[in-house]
Design a protein around this motif. Structure first.
Motif, mmCIF file in Angstrom:
data_model
loop_
_atom_site.group_PDB
_atom_site.id
_atom_site.type_symbol
_atom_site.label_atom_id
_atom_site.label_comp_id
_atom_site.label_asym_id
_atom_site.label_seq_id
_atom_site.Cartn_x
_atom_site.Cartn_y
_atom_site.Cartn_z
ATOM 1 N N TYR A 140 -17.469 -4.264 -10.558
ATOM 2 C CA TYR A 140 -16.956 -4.427 -9.195
ATOM 3 C C TYR A 140 -17.224 -5.860 -8.735
ATOM 4 O O TYR A 140 -18.330 -6.386 -8.909
ATOM 5 C CB TYR A 140 -17.635 -3.439 -8.243
ATOM 6 N N ASN B 108 -7.618 -6.317 -0.120
ATOM 7 C CA ASN B 108 -9.006 -6.359 -0.633
ATOM 8 C C ASN B 108 -9.687 -7.662 -0.257
ATOM 9 O O ASN B 108 -10.882 -7.681 0.057
ATOM 10 C CB ASN B 108 -9.004 -6.237 -2.160
ATOM 11 N N GLY C 192 -13.661 -10.305 2.269
ATOM 12 C CA GLY C 192 -13.001 -9.054 1.951
ATOM 13 C C GLY C 192 -13.949 -7.967 1.502
ATOM 14 O O GLY C 192 -15.175 -8.152 1.467
ATOM 15 N N VAL D 179 -4.843 -4.357 -6.467
ATOM 16 C CA VAL D 179 -5.770 -5.258 -5.781
ATOM 17 C C VAL D 179 -4.935 -6.321 -5.068
ATOM 18 O O VAL D 179 -4.072 -6.943 -5.677
ATOM 19 C CB VAL D 179 -6.756 -5.922 -6.765
ATOM 20 N N ALA E 15 -13.250 -5.574 -5.016
ATOM 21 C CA ALA E 15 -12.344 -4.790 -5.869
ATOM 22 C C ALA E 15 -12.921 -4.690 -7.272
ATOM 23 O O ALA E 15 -13.763 -5.496 -7.670
ATOM 24 C CB ALA E 15 -10.970 -5.457 -5.932
ATOM 25 N N SER F 219 -17.540 -8.419 -5.667
ATOM 26 C CA SER F 219 -17.671 -8.611 -4.222
ATOM 27 C C SER F 219 -17.341 -10.058 -3.896
ATOM 28 O O SER F 219 -17.302 -10.919 -4.785
ATOM 29 C CB SER F 219 -19.094 -8.272 -3.762
ATOM 30 N N ARG G 223 0.825 -1.210 0.000
ATOM 31 C CA ARG G 223 0.000 0.000 0.000
ATOM 32 C C ARG G 223 0.864 1.266 0.000
ATOM 33 O O ARG G 223 0.448 2.306 -0.525
ATOM 34 C CB ARG G 223 -0.946 -0.007 1.199
ATOM 35 N N HIS H 76 -3.635 1.653 -7.890
ATOM 36 C CA HIS H 76 -4.904 0.970 -7.587
ATOM 37 C C HIS H 76 -4.734 -0.551 -7.554
ATOM 38 O O HIS H 76 -5.488 -1.302 -8.167
ATOM 39 C CB HIS H 76 -5.978 1.359 -8.600
#
Length: 280
Positions: free
Chosen positions: A248, A218, A267, A199, A270, A250, A188, A197
């Protein structure tokens, strides 16, 4: 018990025979002899008394290894992206180029690293796999991210929760979770420096799920503090890499494909990393 040596396949009397281990190390002390065990199908690394072990017979070992290979091959056959590529190549009317997300996969297990490489290659994904011990992963991840510039980072290996009845939020109660957490933090830091960005999936068997998510993953294991499946990180990587950027993902979109659902991996989700180019 003299036959319990490094590399032996064993199971524990105190557990189900379904969980097969290899002996990673024999530890001799003045008080007792213990062994460090590594899961054959699960991403777990645990210590055990040598008295609790039974040598697995060759037939059982063969069945377990064949079962793992069959599951991997079955997963590859069902791969959405692999089948999409096949259909695309057989339809001359469609002229598209598919760009999937680039994967960097750090794995503390050498054999799993090779199996992961074979999986990604057969599915047709763009993946770099590095066999790096868990304790070294935080030290090298930033530079590896700079070199390879991936869209997706997979951080895994082996883990264990020492006391399974309490101390869920004590980082010292986990064998390798602290290394996974620090690796995510470093990733990060790279992400903040480059605005990439990224993941991230992180964790292994019985890992400190909440700590990994708070660090910035994520997806992570293991909310139920259970033994996760070898394929779980690969399924997450494949799903993110082959889902369009505008969609997206999930955990509910993936859970049914994981052996233990959201008990093994959960999580915040992403965005996908795939895009298409029309070739004129």
């Amino acid at each position: 018990m003299n036959s319990i040596k490094r590399g032996a396949f064993v199971y524990r009397k105190s557990q189900s025979k379904d969980v097969i281990f290899t002996v990673e190390k024999v530890i001799n002390t003045k008080e007792k002899k213990t062994v460090l065990l590594k899961g054959v199908l699960e991403r777990v690394l645990i210590e055990s008394s040598i008295e609790d072990l039974v040598i697995a017979d060759k037939k059982m070992i063969k069945e377990k290894l064949n079962y793992l290979d069959a599951r991997i091959n079955n997963r590859i056959k069902k791969s959405y992206y692999r089948n999409y590529q096949y259909n695309l190549s057989n339809n001359n009317r469609i002229q598209e180029k598919i760009i999937t997300g680039k994967i960097l996969h750090l794995d503390g297990d050498k054999k799993y690293s090779q199996k992961s490489y074979n999986y990604y290659k057969k599915v047709g994904l763009n993946a770099i796999i590095k066999n790096i011990p868990e304790f070294k992963q935080p030290k090298v991840v930033y530079n590896l991210l700079k070199i390879y510039k991936p869209d997706i980072l997979i951080v895994t290996g082996h883990d264990e929760m020492f006391n399974k009845d309490k101390n869920f939020n004590d980082i010292q109660n986990y064998r390798n979770s602290k290394y996974f957490i620090n690796t995510v933090k470093e990733a990060r830091r790279y992400d903040a420096d480059t605005n990439s960005h990224l993941v991230i999936f992180a964790g292994a068997c019985q890992s400190y799920f909440e700590g990994l998510i708070l660090a910035g993953a994520n997806f992570a294991s293991s909310p139920g503090r259970i033994l996760i499946d070898f394929l779980d990180p690969l399924i997450i990587a494949e799903k993110v890499a082959t889902t369009e950027k505008y969609k997206y993902i999930s955990i509910d979109d993936i859970a049914q494909e994981l052996r233990d659902g959201k008990r093994g991996v959960d999580g915040i989700g992403a965005s996908g990393k795939m895009y298409k180019k029309i070739i004129l």
